[in-house]
Every structure is written in structure tokens, then in C-alpha cells.
Design an enzyme around this catalytic site. Sequence first.
Site, PDB file in Angstrom:
ATOM      1  N   TYR A 143      24.781  13.169  33.419  1.00  8.54           N
ATOM      2  CA  TYR A 143      23.480  13.749  33.097  1.00  8.54           C
ATOM      3  C   TYR A 143      23.568  15.269  32.969  1.00  8.54           C
ATOM      4  CZ  TYR A 143      20.374   9.688  33.592  1.00  8.54           C
ATOM      5  OH  TYR A 143      19.715   8.505  33.398  1.00  8.54           O
TER       6      TYR A 143
ATOM      7  N   TYR B 262      25.180  20.820  30.763  1.00  8.05           N
ATOM      8  CA  TYR B 262      24.609  22.064  31.271  1.00  8.05           C
ATOM      9  C   TYR B 262      25.671  22.865  32.032  1.00  8.05           C
ATOM     10  CZ  TYR B 262      20.263  19.736  30.079  1.00  8.05           C
ATOM     11  OH  TYR B 262      19.259  19.084  29.409  1.00  8.05           O
TER      12      TYR B 262
END
Length: 358
Positions: A227, A231
Site C-alpha cells: 500500500y 510513497y
Amino acid sequence: MRRAHARAVEAAAIDFGLVNRSRDVYVSNEGLAAREAQNARNAAMLESTIAHNLDTDQEFTLAELSAKGPANKAVRRAELMTRIAGFERIAIASAHAGLFLTITCPSKMHAFKVVGPKGREKAIRNTRYDGTKPDEAQAYLRGVWARIRAALARRGISLYGFRIAEPQHDGTPHWHLLVFYPPQHDKTVESTVRRYALEMDGDEAGAQEKRCDFKRMDAALGTAAAYIAKYVAKNIDGYKLDKDLIGNDALETSARVEAWAHSPVPADWRAAGDDLARAAPRRICSGRCARACACGAQRREPRRKDRRARKRVCRVGSLRQRARRCALRPRLPGASRDIPRRLAHGLRRRSGREAGRH
């Protein structure tokens, strides 16, 4: 002085309209150049400095040694992914739910807004902009998160995980959080986050959809690391990324985000559980009380070697024992230093009343 100068440069660049997706994305070119120059100076210093081991007669440059630690971007990325995987193992063993959420600042904190159809977006001045700079927007997000965790703590709910501060195209930060908690608190966590994240201008257009986003973890769709991997890469070295959401090269994006993260805006990555564990400062009672004292001071556990102290109990109704056993040490500047005096005063008043009865 250096931080004040960097803050002034970025503030001026934002006011002049230089920081947006159509010009200098995430951070001004001046801020990027300053960060690259700083990195070059640091690298030159590390290369020219030699560490000599007198015992083994080995010599290494500081550059070689720093490459072994988290100063090396590849090592730092691997370390963060390992820590995220560790949080996930704890969550799986505890049967906890996972939530990936995003908190964004109100529209008035953005100097520019994006308009136009997908693929042909452009940045224009935001007429509602109130002059908020990135470090002030970051302080706002910290305050929101502090109120969220305080509200959850009052309900006995603890979160743990990671949070990241990431810039939007105009340098305004927004937060991504990956948190874990007992699954029975799912609705409470979401409602609490939404309440405080939308407390300011929550009725503005698009606030419900854009300023607070929730994605629940699903093992069938991937792990926690999956997930949040993009990032991590975007904020460190652009590993295995081709383009960012705006369409810029991943390596250029990571360099700009890294420069933004080392600007006046604070650290990019942080463990969310650290915030929850860091409670407000309290006065500490250095006595041997088994209960919290009347003054509200927190009990300090006696040392292991003093096991007999654990058997001592301050009687709730006895001001005399509290005044004798509890030497209070204020831990905050300006905290009251006359608490024992007040206890003694209460003791005198009580003794006087008892004498009157007799």
C-alpha cells in the site's frame, strides 16, 4: 539563521507564484539548488575525511562509512520497508485492522488550485488563499492529528503505524497514514478522524471527498508494504517509479520532495505510535505511593531494588501521610512548587476542625 533564510526564500517563491505544477513543482528551483549544493558540500567533506582504526590499522573515508547506514538512500528505503513489515506482522498476530488514510489541508491554505480536464490540468491562483505557508500548514496538520489521538485516547483506543508528510504541487503538505487498531473500533476511528479533519471549513465544496480519504486494508489486494511502497520510493529515491501523479520523472520528483522535506517543513516520515506514546508532561510524584496523590501527580514506580516500597499504601483520607511521603518535583516550567505547603495547610485546617470536635 540558515532555516530562517530558507523559510524566507520559499515564502517569497510561493508569493511570487513560482511553486505549482506549471512552474517549480513541490519546491522552488532556488530551494532545490540550495539543497543540492548542501549535499555536494557534505559529500566532499565526507570524501576528504578519513577515519583511522588504531587497533586494526584500517582506514575508511566517512563517505564509505556513511554508505553503510541510513544516509544511503537504498539502505533507508529498505529500513523503512522493514519497519512497515514489522508493524504489519504485529497487526496480523494481534488480529488488528489496518487503515490507510489521507488528511489534506483546507483549500484556503493552498496558493494555487488545479483546473481543467484530466490530462490538461493547469494551476491558477486560488482567490481564497489566506497566506498560509508550508510550515504553518504542517503545524495545522500536527494539531489535527493531536486532537484525533487525544479523542481516541479518551475512548481507550490506541493506534500504531506510520505517517508521512508529503507535498502537493504547490508545496502545501498533506499526510498519508497507515495505522492499525482493534477492529471493533473501526467506525469510531473513522468518525473521529473525519470530525477533526473537517472541523475547519468542512462544509466547503469537495471537502468530504478530497480532504479525508479512507482505504481499509485488504489482504487479498496486498500487504501493508504494498500500500505504501510508492510513497516510500517517491520520498526517497524514486525506486521502480517512472512518473509521479503529475507526470514528472520519478528521479526529479524524489529530488524535489527530498529538498522540500529538508526545508522548514519538518521530517517526512514518522511512526504514528510515537505520537500516541508521547503524553503531555505531568508532575511526577517521587514518593512510594500505590495510588495517585491528591495533587494529581502521576505515581512513579519504585525501583526494583526497593521491593518493600511496593507494599506501602497512601491512605486516601490521610493528608498527613501524603505530606510526609510525597515530595513533589514539578517537571514543567512554571509548575506550582508549593504543593506540599498546600497539603500542610490542609492538614492544619483538618487538625483544627478535629480539635474543635473534641
